[in-house]
Design a protein around this motif. Structure first.
Motif, short mmCIF file in Angstrom:
data_model
loop_
_atom_site.label_atom_id
_atom_site.label_comp_id
_atom_site.label_asym_id
_atom_site.label_seq_id
_atom_site.Cartn_x
_atom_site.Cartn_y
_atom_site.Cartn_z
N VAL A 46 0.85 -1.19 0.00
CA VAL A 46 0.00 0.00 0.00
C VAL A 46 0.89 1.24 0.00
CG1 VAL A 46 -1.88 1.19 1.15
CG2 VAL A 46 -1.69 -1.30 1.35
N GLN A 47 0.65 2.13 -0.95
CA GLN A 47 1.50 3.32 -1.06
C GLN A 47 1.33 4.24 0.13
OE1 GLN A 47 0.47 6.39 -3.95
NE2 GLN A 47 1.57 7.64 -2.46
N THR A 48 2.47 4.74 0.63
CA THR A 48 2.44 5.67 1.74
C THR A 48 2.17 7.08 1.24
OG1 THR A 48 3.64 6.38 3.71
CG2 THR A 48 4.93 6.15 1.68
N ALA A 49 2.28 8.07 2.13
CA ALA A 49 2.10 9.46 1.75
C ALA A 49 3.40 10.03 1.21
CB ALA A 49 1.63 10.28 2.96
N LEU A 50 3.28 10.92 0.27
CA LEU A 50 4.34 11.73 -0.32
C LEU A 50 5.21 10.98 -1.32
CD1 LEU A 50 5.51 14.53 -0.54
CD2 LEU A 50 7.02 14.02 1.37
N THR A 51 5.94 9.93 -0.89
CA THR A 51 6.86 9.23 -1.79
C THR A 51 6.13 8.09 -2.46
OG1 THR A 51 8.64 9.78 -0.25
CG2 THR A 51 9.14 8.22 -1.99
N ALA A 52 5.72 8.30 -3.71
CA ALA A 52 4.79 7.38 -4.37
C ALA A 52 5.34 5.96 -4.49
CB ALA A 52 4.42 7.92 -5.75
N ASP A 53 6.65 5.82 -4.72
CA ASP A 53 7.22 4.49 -4.97
C ASP A 53 8.12 4.01 -3.83
OD1 ASP A 53 6.01 3.96 -7.45
OD2 ASP A 53 7.47 5.22 -8.49
N GLU A 54 7.84 4.45 -2.62
CA GLU A 54 8.72 4.13 -1.49
C GLU A 54 8.85 2.63 -1.25
OE1 GLU A 54 9.48 5.62 3.12
OE2 GLU A 54 7.99 6.59 1.85
N LEU A 55 7.79 1.87 -1.50
CA LEU A 55 7.83 0.43 -1.24
C LEU A 55 8.24 -0.39 -2.47
CD1 LEU A 55 4.72 0.00 1.07
CD2 LEU A 55 7.09 -0.53 1.66
N LEU A 56 8.40 0.26 -3.62
CA LEU A 56 8.76 -0.49 -4.82
C LEU A 56 10.11 -1.19 -4.69
CD1 LEU A 56 7.96 -1.28 -7.70
CD2 LEU A 56 9.02 0.85 -8.50
N PRO A 57 11.16 -0.56 -4.14
CA PRO A 57 12.42 -1.28 -3.99
C PRO A 57 12.31 -2.54 -3.13
CG PRO A 57 12.79 1.07 -3.76
CD PRO A 57 11.30 0.86 -3.76
N VAL A 58 11.47 -2.51 -2.11
CA VAL A 58 11.25 -3.70 -1.28
C VAL A 58 10.61 -4.81 -2.11
CG1 VAL A 58 10.07 -4.65 0.74
CG2 VAL A 58 11.04 -2.33 0.83
N ALA A 59 9.58 -4.45 -2.86
CA ALA A 59 8.87 -5.44 -3.68
C ALA A 59 9.77 -6.06 -4.74
CB ALA A 59 7.66 -4.78 -4.34
N GLN A 60 10.78 -5.34 -5.17
CA GLN A 60 11.65 -5.83 -6.24
C GLN A 60 12.85 -6.63 -5.74
OE1 GLN A 60 12.34 -1.96 -8.11
NE2 GLN A 60 11.02 -2.54 -9.83
N MET A 61 12.98 -6.79 -4.44
CA MET A 61 14.11 -7.53 -3.90
C MET A 61 13.99 -9.03 -4.21
SD MET A 61 16.51 -5.82 -2.48
CE MET A 61 16.69 -4.05 -2.62
N SER A 62 15.15 -9.68 -4.35
CA SER A 62 15.19 -11.08 -4.77
C SER A 62 14.52 -12.02 -3.78
CB SER A 62 16.65 -11.52 -5.01
OG SER A 62 17.41 -11.36 -3.83
N ALA A 63 14.49 -11.64 -2.49
CA ALA A 63 13.86 -12.50 -1.49
C ALA A 63 12.38 -12.74 -1.79
CB ALA A 63 14.00 -11.88 -0.10
N LEU A 64 11.77 -11.83 -2.56
CA LEU A 64 10.35 -11.94 -2.88
C LEU A 64 10.12 -12.32 -4.33
CD1 LEU A 64 9.09 -8.79 -0.91
CD2 LEU A 64 9.09 -11.18 -0.15
N ASP A 65 11.16 -12.80 -5.00
CA ASP A 65 11.04 -13.13 -6.43
C ASP A 65 10.18 -14.36 -6.67
OD1 ASP A 65 12.39 -11.02 -7.49
OD2 ASP A 65 14.27 -12.07 -7.82
N ARG A 66 10.37 -15.39 -5.86
CA ARG A 66 9.70 -16.67 -6.12
C ARG A 66 8.57 -16.91 -5.14
NH1 ARG A 66 14.00 -21.41 -7.72
NH2 ARG A 66 14.79 -20.44 -9.63
N GLY A 67 7.45 -17.38 -5.69
CA GLY A 67 6.33 -17.78 -4.85
C GLY A 67 5.39 -16.66 -4.48
N TYR A 68 5.59 -15.46 -5.10
CA TYR A 68 4.75 -14.33 -4.74
C TYR A 68 4.24 -13.60 -5.98
CZ TYR A 68 6.70 -14.79 -0.03
OH TYR A 68 7.08 -15.26 1.19
N ARG A 69 3.00 -13.18 -5.88
CA ARG A 69 2.46 -12.19 -6.80
C ARG A 69 2.54 -10.84 -6.08
NH1 ARG A 69 -3.92 -11.75 -8.73
NH2 ARG A 69 -3.69 -9.83 -9.98
N LYS A 70 3.24 -9.88 -6.65
CA LYS A 70 3.43 -8.58 -6.03
C LYS A 70 2.53 -7.54 -6.68
CE LYS A 70 7.14 -10.15 -6.64
NZ LYS A 70 8.48 -9.59 -6.50
#
Length: 275
Positions: A27-51
């Motif tokens: 869920v996007q936070t206030a002000l920084t629109a893509d603040e969570l995008l780097p977390v979602a793109q990390m390799s730990a979440l590559d397999r087994g997840y729909r982001k």
């Protein structure tokens, strides 16, 4: 990664959607629109997840918004987005303002939330809440008197430093320009929504899913109180404190956060059945 506009309650939300497996909705936070995008793109979440990473009303490519918003409306938008994307239940991740939205969603529609990952929710229900609210109200007054760009510069100069544009660009390219584009939503919609938000014991009692709180060791006393509050509200919550991180932890410590989310969600996989 698909990027599209998804119709939700008369508006369109700008959504990135990729991967396959258990859905994680950021869920996007206030002000920084893509603040969570780097977390979602990390390799730990590559397999087994729909982001799913989306922009709330008034941000980036989503429908513009005017005037005060509502945490309840943001939570309802998230629930409607899940429905549009044919997602019955999801792991929900929120940081700061959007952690409030995540909490509200979990209380309002618990059937939609498999787990709740909270990165330092706003300190509006802590012992220092009055101090925090007063700081937000000063920002709103500055915006009214001097305009949103002056208020933005003052706010980020205090939070990050006078070189905030260079710092944010290094952390997330394009973020400074995006913040300047969306600044009116932050001051005119999100801050009033946060100041009006009320969330009490009855709301907490409706949340039964597993909870993870992630905080920064250097986030200061406001967010130390938030951590204490979250662990009081959710005594069985998992708790991760990241050394060397402050309230910008989603950008500065994306890898550690993604690792924590991966461990937590796999320990609470949907394949384990309902709570």
């Amino acid at each position: 990664m698909s990027k599209r506009l998804v119709p939700v309650d008369g508006v369109r939300l700008d959504v990135r959607d990729w991967g396959a497996g258990e859905p994680i909705v950021f869920v996007q936070t206030a002000l920084t629109a893509d603040e969570l995008l780097p977390v979602a793109q990390m390799s730990a979440l590559d397999r087994g997840y729909r982001k799913v990473v989306y922009h709330r009303r008034g941000y980036a490519g989503s429908t513009a918004v005017g005037g005060p918003g509502s945490i309840l409306r943001d939570a309802a938008d998230c629930q409607a987005l899940l429905d549009e994307l044919k997602i019955d239940r999801a792991h929900i991740v929120g940081v700061s303002y959007s952690a409030a939205v995540a909490l509200q969603l979990a209380a309002h529609a618990p059937e939609c939330v498999r787990t709740l990952v909270l990165l330092e929710p706003p300190p509006v229900h802590t012992p220092s809440a009055a101090e925090f609210r007063s700081a937000c109200e000063r920002l709103v007054r500055t915006r009214r008197r001097h305009g949103p760009m002056v208020a933005l510069d003052q706010f980020l100069s205090v939070v990050i430093g006078p070189d905030w544009r260079d710092v944010t660009e290094r952390q997330l390219p394009g973020s400074a320009e995006q913040m300047e584009q969306d600044v009116a939503t932050f001051f005119d919609t999100d801050l009033p929504a946060l100041l009006r938000w009320r969330f009490g014991p009855a709301d907490v009692g409706r949340i039964s899913c597993p909870v993870l709180h992630v905080g920064g060791a250097d986030s200061g006393p406001w967010f130390a109180e938030v951590r204490t509050l979250m662990l009081g509200w959710f005594p069985h919550a998992d708790d991760v404190v990241i050394e060397g991180a402050d309230h910008s932890l989603a950008l500065t410590h994306s890898r550690q956060i993604a690792n924590a989310i991966a461990t937590f969600t796999r320990n609470n996989s949907m394949s384990h059945g309902r709570n």
